[in-house]
Design a protein around this motif. Structure first.
Motif, mmCIF file in Angstrom:
data_model
loop_
_atom_site.group_PDB
_atom_site.id
_atom_site.type_symbol
_atom_site.label_atom_id
_atom_site.label_comp_id
_atom_site.label_asym_id
_atom_site.label_seq_id
_atom_site.Cartn_x
_atom_site.Cartn_y
_atom_site.Cartn_z
ATOM 1 N N PHE A 1 37.094 -40.252 79.067
ATOM 2 C CA PHE A 1 36.563 -39.100 79.391
ATOM 3 C C PHE A 1 34.236 -39.198 79.592
ATOM 4 C CE2 PHE A 1 34.508 -35.712 77.448
ATOM 5 C CZ PHE A 1 35.292 -34.516 77.790
ATOM 6 N N GLY A 2 33.982 -39.911 78.924
ATOM 7 C CA GLY A 2 32.477 -40.000 79.366
ATOM 8 C C GLY A 2 32.462 -40.101 80.426
ATOM 9 N N ALA A 3 33.023 -41.193 81.323
ATOM 10 C CA ALA A 3 32.628 -41.442 82.845
ATOM 11 C C ALA A 3 33.326 -40.857 83.646
ATOM 12 C CB ALA A 3 33.647 -43.135 82.928
ATOM 13 N N PHE A 4 34.321 -39.544 83.319
ATOM 14 C CA PHE A 4 34.640 -38.202 83.662
ATOM 15 C C PHE A 4 33.791 -37.940 84.401
ATOM 16 C CE2 PHE A 4 36.872 -34.232 82.849
ATOM 17 C CZ PHE A 4 36.869 -34.249 84.607
ATOM 18 N N TYR B 1 19.788 -38.828 77.489
ATOM 19 C CA TYR B 1 19.363 -39.644 77.071
ATOM 20 C C TYR B 1 19.937 -40.165 76.954
ATOM 21 C CZ TYR B 1 15.772 -36.265 74.936
ATOM 22 O OH TYR B 1 15.096 -34.926 74.676
ATOM 23 N N VAL B 2 21.096 -40.587 77.917
ATOM 24 C CA VAL B 2 22.163 -42.253 77.747
ATOM 25 C C VAL B 2 21.621 -42.993 77.466
ATOM 26 C CG1 VAL B 2 24.352 -43.170 79.429
ATOM 27 C CG2 VAL B 2 23.956 -40.418 79.544
ATOM 28 N N GLU B 3 20.313 -43.720 77.996
ATOM 29 C CA GLU B 3 20.279 -44.816 77.693
ATOM 30 C C GLU B 3 19.919 -45.300 76.206
ATOM 31 O OE1 GLU B 3 20.392 -47.671 80.439
ATOM 32 O OE2 GLU B 3 21.325 -46.216 81.426
ATOM 33 N N ILE B 4 18.943 -43.961 76.402
ATOM 34 C CA ILE B 4 18.595 -44.545 74.492
ATOM 35 C C ILE B 4 20.358 -44.300 74.027
ATOM 36 C CG2 ILE B 4 17.686 -43.301 72.583
ATOM 37 C CD1 ILE B 4 16.021 -42.179 74.753
ATOM 38 N N GLY B 5 20.474 -43.868 73.844
ATOM 39 C CA GLY B 5 22.694 -43.793 73.909
ATOM 40 C C GLY B 5 22.873 -45.404 73.664
ATOM 41 N N ILE B 6 22.846 -45.978 75.004
ATOM 42 C CA ILE B 6 23.629 -46.816 74.514
ATOM 43 C C ILE B 6 23.437 -47.519 73.644
ATOM 44 C CG2 ILE B 6 23.804 -49.000 76.571
ATOM 45 C CD1 ILE B 6 24.615 -46.434 78.840
ATOM 46 N N ALA B 7 21.653 -48.032 74.258
ATOM 47 C CA ALA B 7 20.536 -48.874 73.562
ATOM 48 C C ALA B 7 20.963 -48.964 71.664
ATOM 49 C CB ALA B 7 19.142 -49.091 73.500
ATOM 50 N N LEU B 8 20.772 -47.935 71.767
ATOM 51 C CA LEU B 8 20.718 -47.398 69.594
ATOM 52 C C LEU B 8 22.458 -47.858 69.609
ATOM 53 C CD1 LEU B 8 19.762 -43.699 69.476
ATOM 54 C CD2 LEU B 8 18.783 -45.849 68.171
ATOM 55 N N SER B 9 23.572 -47.698 70.428
ATOM 56 C CA SER B 9 25.091 -47.827 69.421
ATOM 57 C C SER B 9 24.738 -49.771 69.800
ATOM 58 C CB SER B 9 26.016 -47.832 71.247
ATOM 59 O OG SER B 9 24.963 -48.921 72.764
ATOM 60 N N GLY B 10 24.183 -50.373 69.913
ATOM 61 C CA GLY B 10 23.724 -51.827 70.070
ATOM 62 C C GLY B 10 22.716 -51.892 68.408
ATOM 63 N N PHE C 1 29.028 -42.658 70.961
ATOM 64 C CA PHE C 1 28.497 -43.676 72.233
ATOM 65 C C PHE C 1 29.456 -44.049 73.223
ATOM 66 C CE2 PHE C 1 26.150 -45.169 68.085
ATOM 67 C CZ PHE C 1 25.075 -45.196 67.885
ATOM 68 N N ALA C 2 30.865 -43.982 72.860
ATOM 69 C CA ALA C 2 31.867 -44.439 74.122
ATOM 70 C C ALA C 2 31.358 -43.411 75.416
ATOM 71 C CB ALA C 2 32.882 -44.040 73.704
ATOM 72 N N ILE C 3 30.765 -42.215 74.868
ATOM 73 C CA ILE C 3 30.350 -40.986 76.029
ATOM 74 C C ILE C 3 29.118 -41.485 76.530
ATOM 75 C CG2 ILE C 3 29.571 -38.993 75.933
ATOM 76 C CD1 ILE C 3 32.174 -37.762 73.762
ATOM 77 N N CYS C 4 28.292 -41.934 75.936
ATOM 78 C CA CYS C 4 26.820 -42.619 76.039
ATOM 79 C C CYS C 4 27.299 -43.539 77.448
ATOM 80 C CB CYS C 4 25.820 -43.010 75.578
ATOM 81 S SG CYS C 4 25.076 -41.954 74.188
ATOM 82 N N LEU D 1 22.303 -60.548 65.764
ATOM 83 C CA LEU D 1 21.829 -60.522 66.614
ATOM 84 C C LEU D 1 21.995 -59.605 67.908
ATOM 85 C CD1 LEU D 1 22.860 -63.950 67.122
ATOM 86 C CD2 LEU D 1 20.430 -63.494 67.170
ATOM 87 N N ILE D 2 22.720 -58.491 67.446
ATOM 88 C CA ILE D 2 23.365 -57.751 67.804
ATOM 89 C C ILE D 2 22.395 -56.320 67.945
ATOM 90 C CG2 ILE D 2 25.357 -55.807 68.675
ATOM 91 C CD1 ILE D 2 27.403 -58.235 67.991
ATOM 92 N N GLY D 3 22.214 -55.933 66.523
ATOM 93 C CA GLY D 3 21.625 -54.843 66.622
ATOM 94 C C GLY D 3 19.321 -55.707 67.369
ATOM 95 N N MET D 4 19.535 -56.934 67.640
ATOM 96 C CA MET D 4 18.579 -57.276 68.060
ATOM 97 C C MET D 4 18.339 -57.192 69.296
ATOM 98 S SD MET D 4 16.999 -60.494 65.419
ATOM 99 C CE MET D 4 16.495 -61.290 66.637
ATOM 100 N N GLY D 5 19.293 -57.508 70.194
ATOM 101 C CA GLY D 5 19.307 -56.712 71.406
ATOM 102 C C GLY D 5 19.193 -55.408 71.832
ATOM 103 N N GLY D 6 19.843 -54.549 70.719
ATOM 104 C CA GLY D 6 19.568 -53.081 70.762
ATOM 105 C C GLY D 6 18.401 -52.710 70.945
ATOM 106 N N LEU D 7 17.967 -53.544 69.989
ATOM 107 C CA LEU D 7 15.956 -52.740 69.888
ATOM 108 C C LEU D 7 15.848 -53.277 71.275
ATOM 109 C CD1 LEU D 7 16.017 -53.996 65.986
ATOM 110 C CD2 LEU D 7 15.376 -51.444 67.189
ATOM 111 N N PHE D 8 15.663 -54.545 71.510
ATOM 112 C CA PHE D 8 15.634 -55.027 73.418
ATOM 113 C C PHE D 8 15.802 -53.827 74.385
ATOM 114 C CE2 PHE D 8 15.852 -56.890 77.168
ATOM 115 C CZ PHE D 8 14.771 -56.720 77.359
ATOM 116 N N PHE D 9 16.797 -53.504 74.218
ATOM 117 C CA PHE D 9 17.370 -52.331 75.092
ATOM 118 C C PHE D 9 16.490 -50.524 74.594
ATOM 119 C CE2 PHE D 9 21.006 -55.223 75.600
ATOM 120 C CZ PHE D 9 20.468 -56.101 77.025
ATOM 121 N N LEU D 10 16.815 -50.303 73.240
ATOM 122 C CA LEU D 10 16.005 -49.299 72.818
ATOM 123 C C LEU D 10 14.408 -49.730 73.570
ATOM 124 C CD1 LEU D 10 16.581 -47.378 71.950
ATOM 125 C CD2 LEU D 10 15.851 -47.410 69.406
ATOM 126 N N SER D 11 13.929 -50.436 73.470
ATOM 127 C CA SER D 11 12.790 -50.772 73.440
ATOM 128 C C SER D 11 12.335 -50.837 75.316
ATOM 129 C CB SER D 11 11.692 -51.590 73.776
ATOM 130 O OG SER D 11 12.585 -53.488 73.972
#
Lengths: 197, 200
Positions: free
Chosen positions: A78-81, A91-100, A125-128, A183-193
């Motif tokens: 639906f998000g892709a739609f 804020y899609v990119e922020i949402g993606i990073a926050l999902s991590g 997060f799936a929508i993002c 580890l996943i959370g740290m990865g998410g923080l990296f992408f958030l930055s």
């Protein structure tokens, strides 16, 4: 010799004649099954979130173990739609990073919210993720095989997460899962930055 | 160089030039070299817009038990062949049935594991199989293979539906049933994406 050379030229010319293309069931398909399959696998921010969904589902047990992976592809689609038809999602990119960050934190802390809350978080997060994929999908008159590859790859990432999450039944496995969540959370923080950079 | 050799060389050059001219691709069917029956089966096997909804319908029926699975094995090929023959008739009107509708309907029903009565399942199978078969028949007719290719695709459907419906209806552990529902959600997700593609 000349006669043989002429025959060779003729044979080569015939051999390079374009034969009529076959398997045109999908006329003008976008880029095909393989490209669609590889698309979700080309971004680490997507991969860690998809795997985290499976890990969290495995931690939560039934019915979340199957409800989250069932929910995610449909809501992501639906998000892709929305992305495909040009509806903006801020804020899609922020949402993606926050999902991590949040899904990793949920796995790390073995968070057990009510199922509705867990499903709503995953759906948001799936929508993002879906929107980001939707705006990136290559243009084409038929995206059927691309869409199949895209959805199957996403589902298999969840399956990977669920598969890894089965170690939850052992005490050291639970510890390892929590570490993986960290580890996943740290990865998410990296992408958030990166998203704020 | 003799006159004959010169003519031969010029003829070779002309042939090479002609051979390298690109032909216009025509959306014809798969050619197995084994005749229209096998071409029809191969075309079906290479057309996800055909076999994904068919697999979904077989799953839908199989998840509801053996009675509905048996009904699917009977009705699906029958409805498909009716649609296919109608579609392969001369001057059969074109059909505007987008793929995403079948994906969404079938995928959504399999995902929710809705307990449909056998009559509703049967009606759904007949309606969708006729529409899909008709579209397939149109493609067969356009390739000049017609009804014989429809026989091939019908045979492929019979085998596929029998296997899938039997797998879904047979005694299975709980997680396999969930796996079928996940397949349904993937199908519905593809339907949503196709809708987006069509509106893009």
């Amino acid at each position: 010799v000349k006669s043989n050379a002429t025959r060779l030229v003729l044979a080569l010319a015939l051999a390079t004649a374009p034969s009529v293309a076959q398997a045109h069931a999908q006329v003008a398909e976008a880029t095909g099954l393989l490209t669609g399959f590889l698309h979700p696998l080309t971004g680490l921010d997507h991969i860690i979130a998809m795997v985290a969904v499976g890990l969290w589902g495995a931690q939560l047990g039934a019915p979340a173990i199957w409800m989250l992976p069932v929910t995610f592809p449909m809501v992501m689609a639906f998000g892709a739609f929305l992305g495909l038809v040009g509806v903006p999602v801020p804020y899609v990119e922020i949402g993606i990073a926050l999902s991590g960050v949040l899904l990793g934190a949920a796995v790390m802390t073995e968070s057990r919210p009510p199922l509705v809350i867990a499903a709503a978080v995953v759906a948001l997060f799936a929508i993002c993720h879906g929107h980001a994929h939707g705006v990136e999908l290559p243009a084409g008159t038929s995206g059927l095989t691309y869409s199949i590859g895209f959805v199957v790859a996403t589902g298999l990432l969840h399956a990977c997460g669920i598969g890894i999450g089965t170690i939850h039944r052992w005490s050291y496995g639970r510890l390892a899962l929590r570490a993986l969540g960290g580890l996943i959370g740290m990865g998410g923080l990296f992408f958030l930055s990166q998203a704020f950079a | 160089m003799t006159g004959g050799a010169r003519i031969l060389r010029r003829a070779a050059a002309a042939a090479a030039t002609l051979a390298l001219l690109p032909k216009g691709a025509q959306a014809h069917l798969v050619e197995t070299g084994l005749g229209p029956v096998y071409d029809g089966a191969a075309h079906f096997a290479l057309s996800p817009e055909d076999y994904v909804p068919i697999v979904g319908l077989a799953l839908l029926a199989g998840l509801r038990g053996k009675d509905q699975a048996r009904l699917a094995v009977l009705l699906m090929p029958l409805a498909w062949v009716i649609g296919g023959v109608l579609g392969s008739l001369p001057d059969a009107p074109a059909l505007a049935a987008p793929s995403w509708t079948a994906f969404l309907i079938v995928g959504g029903l399999v995902t929710t594991d809705l307990r449909l009565p056998i009559a509703v399942t049967g009606a759904l199978i007949v309606a969708l199989a006729i529409v899909l078969g008709y579209a397939n028949g149109l493609a067969m007719a356009a390739s000049g293979q017609g009804a014989r290719a429809v026989i091939g695709s019908t045979a492929a459907i019979f085998v596929l539906v029998t296997l899938v419906a039997a797998l879904a209806a047979g005694p299975t552990v709980a997680w396999i049933r969930i796996a079928w529902r996940v397949v349904g959600s993937w199908t519905a997700a593809v339907g949503v994406l196709l809708l987006g593609w069509s509106l893009r």
